[in-house]
Design a protein around this motif. Structure first.
Motif, PDB file in Angstrom:
ATOM      1  N   ASN A 189     -15.632  -8.013  -2.747  1.00  0.00           N
ATOM      2  CA  ASN A 189     -15.574  -6.873  -3.679  1.00  0.00           C
ATOM      3  C   ASN A 189     -15.652  -5.539  -2.944  1.00  0.00           C
ATOM      4  O   ASN A 189     -16.389  -4.632  -3.341  1.00  0.00           O
ATOM      5  CB  ASN A 189     -16.683  -6.946  -4.735  1.00  0.00           C
ATOM      6  N   MET A 190     -14.885  -5.428  -1.869  1.00  0.00           N
ATOM      7  CA  MET A 190     -14.931  -4.223  -1.039  1.00  0.00           C
ATOM      8  C   MET A 190     -13.535  -3.657  -0.825  1.00  0.00           C
ATOM      9  O   MET A 190     -12.549  -4.393  -0.730  1.00  0.00           O
ATOM     10  CB  MET A 190     -15.530  -4.531   0.332  1.00  0.00           C
ATOM     11  N   VAL A 191     -13.474  -2.339  -0.725  1.00  0.00           N
ATOM     12  CA  VAL A 191     -12.264  -1.655  -0.299  1.00  0.00           C
ATOM     13  C   VAL A 191     -12.658  -0.671   0.792  1.00  0.00           C
ATOM     14  O   VAL A 191     -13.760  -0.117   0.768  1.00  0.00           O
ATOM     15  CB  VAL A 191     -11.551  -0.967  -1.485  1.00  0.00           C
ATOM     16  N   TYR A 192     -11.762  -0.498   1.754  1.00  0.00           N
ATOM     17  CA  TYR A 192     -12.057   0.312   2.934  1.00  0.00           C
ATOM     18  C   TYR A 192     -10.976   1.360   3.158  1.00  0.00           C
ATOM     19  O   TYR A 192      -9.828   1.191   2.735  1.00  0.00           O
ATOM     20  CB  TYR A 192     -12.145  -0.576   4.175  1.00  0.00           C
ATOM     21  N   LEU A 193     -11.368   2.418   3.851  1.00  0.00           N
ATOM     22  CA  LEU A 193     -10.396   3.411   4.314  1.00  0.00           C
ATOM     23  C   LEU A 193     -10.731   3.717   5.770  1.00  0.00           C
ATOM     24  O   LEU A 193     -11.738   4.368   6.059  1.00  0.00           O
ATOM     25  CB  LEU A 193     -10.448   4.689   3.472  1.00  0.00           C
ATOM     26  N   GLN A 194      -9.910   3.207   6.673  1.00  0.00           N
ATOM     27  CA  GLN A 194     -10.058   3.503   8.095  1.00  0.00           C
ATOM     28  C   GLN A 194      -9.310   4.805   8.376  1.00  0.00           C
ATOM     29  O   GLN A 194      -8.109   4.894   8.117  1.00  0.00           O
ATOM     30  CB  GLN A 194      -9.485   2.367   8.940  1.00  0.00           C
ATOM     31  N   MET A 195     -10.023   5.775   8.916  1.00  0.00           N
ATOM     32  CA  MET A 195      -9.447   7.096   9.158  1.00  0.00           C
ATOM     33  C   MET A 195      -9.483   7.382  10.657  1.00  0.00           C
ATOM     34  O   MET A 195     -10.572   7.462  11.238  1.00  0.00           O
ATOM     35  CB  MET A 195     -10.215   8.166   8.383  1.00  0.00           C
ATOM     36  N   ASN A 196      -8.329   7.512  11.263  1.00  0.00           N
ATOM     37  CA  ASN A 196      -8.202   7.807  12.686  1.00  0.00           C
ATOM     38  C   ASN A 196      -7.551   9.171  12.882  1.00  0.00           C
ATOM     39  O   ASN A 196      -6.937   9.720  11.969  1.00  0.00           O
ATOM     40  CB  ASN A 196      -7.368   6.726  13.375  1.00  0.00           C
ATOM     41  N   SER A 197      -7.684   9.696  14.085  1.00  0.00           N
ATOM     42  CA  SER A 197      -7.075  10.991  14.438  1.00  0.00           C
ATOM     43  C   SER A 197      -7.394  12.048  13.390  1.00  0.00           C
ATOM     44  O   SER A 197      -6.510  12.760  12.914  1.00  0.00           O
ATOM     45  CB  SER A 197      -5.557  10.833  14.581  1.00  0.00           C
ATOM     46  N   LEU A 198      -8.653  12.138  13.060  1.00  0.00           N
ATOM     47  CA  LEU A 198      -9.062  13.049  11.988  1.00  0.00           C
ATOM     48  C   LEU A 198      -8.831  14.501  12.373  1.00  0.00           C
ATOM     49  O   LEU A 198      -8.957  14.891  13.550  1.00  0.00           O
ATOM     50  CB  LEU A 198     -10.530  12.814  11.640  1.00  0.00           C
ATOM     51  N   LYS A 199      -8.511  15.293  11.363  1.00  0.00           N
ATOM     52  CA  LYS A 199      -8.233  16.713  11.532  1.00  0.00           C
ATOM     53  C   LYS A 199      -9.205  17.523  10.664  1.00  0.00           C
ATOM     54  O   LYS A 199      -9.695  17.007   9.646  1.00  0.00           O
ATOM     55  CB  LYS A 199      -6.800  17.019  11.097  1.00  0.00           C
ATOM     56  N   PRO A 200      -9.439  18.774  11.015  1.00  0.00           N
ATOM     57  CA  PRO A 200     -10.328  19.597  10.168  1.00  0.00           C
ATOM     58  C   PRO A 200      -9.863  19.660   8.716  1.00  0.00           C
ATOM     59  O   PRO A 200     -10.702  19.727   7.806  1.00  0.00           O
ATOM     60  CB  PRO A 200     -10.257  20.965  10.842  1.00  0.00           C
ATOM     61  N   GLU A 201      -8.557  19.610   8.490  1.00  0.00           N
ATOM     62  CA  GLU A 201      -8.056  19.664   7.106  1.00  0.00           C
ATOM     63  C   GLU A 201      -8.315  18.385   6.330  1.00  0.00           C
ATOM     64  O   GLU A 201      -8.039  18.322   5.128  1.00  0.00           O
ATOM     65  CB  GLU A 201      -6.560  20.001   7.094  1.00  0.00           C
ATOM     66  N   ASP A 202      -8.840  17.353   6.974  1.00  0.00           N
ATOM     67  CA  ASP A 202      -9.249  16.145   6.264  1.00  0.00           C
ATOM     68  C   ASP A 202     -10.647  16.292   5.655  1.00  0.00           C
ATOM     69  O   ASP A 202     -11.099  15.391   4.930  1.00  0.00           O
ATOM     70  CB  ASP A 202      -9.250  14.935   7.209  1.00  0.00           C
ATOM     71  N   THR A 203     -11.319  17.382   5.944  1.00  0.00           N
ATOM     72  CA  THR A 203     -12.653  17.618   5.408  1.00  0.00           C
ATOM     73  C   THR A 203     -12.617  17.672   3.885  1.00  0.00           C
ATOM     74  O   THR A 203     -11.858  18.444   3.299  1.00  0.00           O
ATOM     75  CB  THR A 203     -13.234  18.923   5.966  1.00  0.00           C
ATOM     76  N   ALA A 204     -13.430  16.831   3.252  1.00  0.00           N
ATOM     77  CA  ALA A 204     -13.441  16.734   1.787  1.00  0.00           C
ATOM     78  C   ALA A 204     -14.490  15.710   1.374  1.00  0.00           C
ATOM     79  O   ALA A 204     -15.020  14.980   2.212  1.00  0.00           O
ATOM     80  CB  ALA A 204     -12.076  16.312   1.258  1.00  0.00           C
ATOM     81  N   THR A 247       0.847  -1.183   0.000  1.00  0.00           N
ATOM     82  CA  THR A 247       0.000   0.000   0.000  1.00  0.00           C
ATOM     83  C   THR A 247       0.887   1.240   0.000  1.00  0.00           C
ATOM     84  O   THR A 247       2.052   1.185   0.400  1.00  0.00           O
ATOM     85  CB  THR A 247      -0.909   0.044   1.238  1.00  0.00           C
ATOM     86  N   VAL A 248       0.321   2.353  -0.447  1.00  0.00           N
ATOM     87  CA  VAL A 248       1.031   3.629  -0.462  1.00  0.00           C
ATOM     88  C   VAL A 248       0.078   4.702   0.053  1.00  0.00           C
ATOM     89  O   VAL A 248      -1.120   4.670  -0.261  1.00  0.00           O
ATOM     90  CB  VAL A 248       1.516   3.995  -1.884  1.00  0.00           C
ATOM     91  N   TYR A 249       0.628   5.640   0.831  1.00  0.00           N
ATOM     92  CA  TYR A 249      -0.186   6.704   1.414  1.00  0.00           C
ATOM     93  C   TYR A 249       0.397   8.075   1.109  1.00  0.00           C
ATOM     94  O   TYR A 249       1.614   8.239   0.989  1.00  0.00           O
ATOM     95  CB  TYR A 249      -0.257   6.543   2.933  1.00  0.00           C
ATOM     96  N   ALA A 250      -0.484   9.055   1.041  1.00  0.00           N
ATOM     97  CA  ALA A 250      -0.026  10.436   0.993  1.00  0.00           C
ATOM     98  C   ALA A 250       0.617  10.779   2.332  1.00  0.00           C
ATOM     99  O   ALA A 250       0.200  10.277   3.383  1.00  0.00           O
ATOM    100  CB  ALA A 250      -1.208  11.369   0.733  1.00  0.00           C
ATOM    101  N   ASP A 251       1.609  11.645   2.304  1.00  0.00           N
ATOM    102  CA  ASP A 251       2.298  12.012   3.539  1.00  0.00           C
ATOM    103  C   ASP A 251       1.338  12.599   4.570  1.00  0.00           C
ATOM    104  O   ASP A 251       1.515  12.408   5.776  1.00  0.00           O
ATOM    105  CB  ASP A 251       3.405  13.019   3.242  1.00  0.00           C
ATOM    106  N   SER A 252       0.326  13.301   4.097  1.00  0.00           N
ATOM    107  CA  SER A 252      -0.595  13.985   5.011  1.00  0.00           C
ATOM    108  C   SER A 252      -1.456  13.030   5.826  1.00  0.00           C
ATOM    109  O   SER A 252      -2.028  13.430   6.846  1.00  0.00           O
ATOM    110  CB  SER A 252      -1.496  14.934   4.217  1.00  0.00           C
ATOM    111  N   VAL A 253      -1.569  11.768   5.395  1.00  0.00           N
ATOM    112  CA  VAL A 253      -2.427  10.815   6.113  1.00  0.00           C
ATOM    113  C   VAL A 253      -1.646   9.617   6.657  1.00  0.00           C
ATOM    114  O   VAL A 253      -2.214   8.786   7.371  1.00  0.00           O
ATOM    115  CB  VAL A 253      -3.581  10.309   5.221  1.00  0.00           C
ATOM    116  N   LYS A 254      -0.380   9.535   6.341  1.00  0.00           N
ATOM    117  CA  LYS A 254       0.430   8.396   6.760  1.00  0.00           C
ATOM    118  C   LYS A 254       0.425   8.274   8.281  1.00  0.00           C
ATOM    119  O   LYS A 254       0.618   9.254   8.999  1.00  0.00           O
ATOM    120  CB  LYS A 254       1.852   8.582   6.234  1.00  0.00           C
ATOM    121  N   GLY A 255       0.179   7.052   8.756  1.00  0.00           N
ATOM    122  CA  GLY A 255       0.130   6.804  10.189  1.00  0.00           C
ATOM    123  C   GLY A 255      -1.242   7.022  10.806  1.00  0.00           C
ATOM    124  O   GLY A 255      -1.477   6.632  11.954  1.00  0.00           O
TER     125      GLY A 255
END
Length: 124
Positions: A77-92, A58-66
């Motif tokens: 037939n599923m793909v997931y994105l687990q998002m932790n420690s969310l920040k206001p700049e993740d709004t999109a 897998t590869v991640y953008a630096d802004s979301v790595k970790g």
């Protein structure tokens, strides 16, 4: 032909978590590299994460790595994105996408199919 349906977005406080999901149609899901992108108002669509056909690597953008983790279940037939420690700049609006390339592409032109997007809003 692949059809993608994104889901799981919502409103969350900073520091919280969300899990996005993407359901794919078709019997050839496992032959596609899958990616997640996001687009904030007034900004271009940007790469978030990508996963190979088998699930690794897998590869991640630096802004979301970790903080974010991409995964897939080829049997479902599923793909997931687990998002932790969310920040206001993740709004999109977050989009899943499928690429027939064997490469772990990070650019939007490399992707053949796109989901409709799901809104993620992180409040401060």
């Amino acid at each position: 032909q692949v059809q993608l349906v994104d889901a799981g977005g919502g409103l969350v406080q900073a520091g919280g978590s969300l899990r996005l999901s993407c359901a794919a149609s078709g019997r050839t899901f496992s032959t596609y590299v899958m990616g997640w992108f996001r687009q904030a108002p007034g900004k271009e669509r940007e790469f978030v994460a990508v996963i190979s056909r088998s699930g690794l690597p897998t590869v991640y953008a630096d802004s979301v790595k970790g903080r974010f983790t991409i995964s897939r279940d080829n049997a479902k037939n599923m793909v997931y994105l687990q998002m932790n420690s969310l920040k206001p700049e993740d709004t999109a609006v977050y989009y899943c996408a499928a690429s027939s390339s064997r490469l772990l592409a990070t650019r939007t032109p490399s992707y053949d199919y796109w989901g409709q997007g799901t809104q993620v809003t992180v409040s401060s």
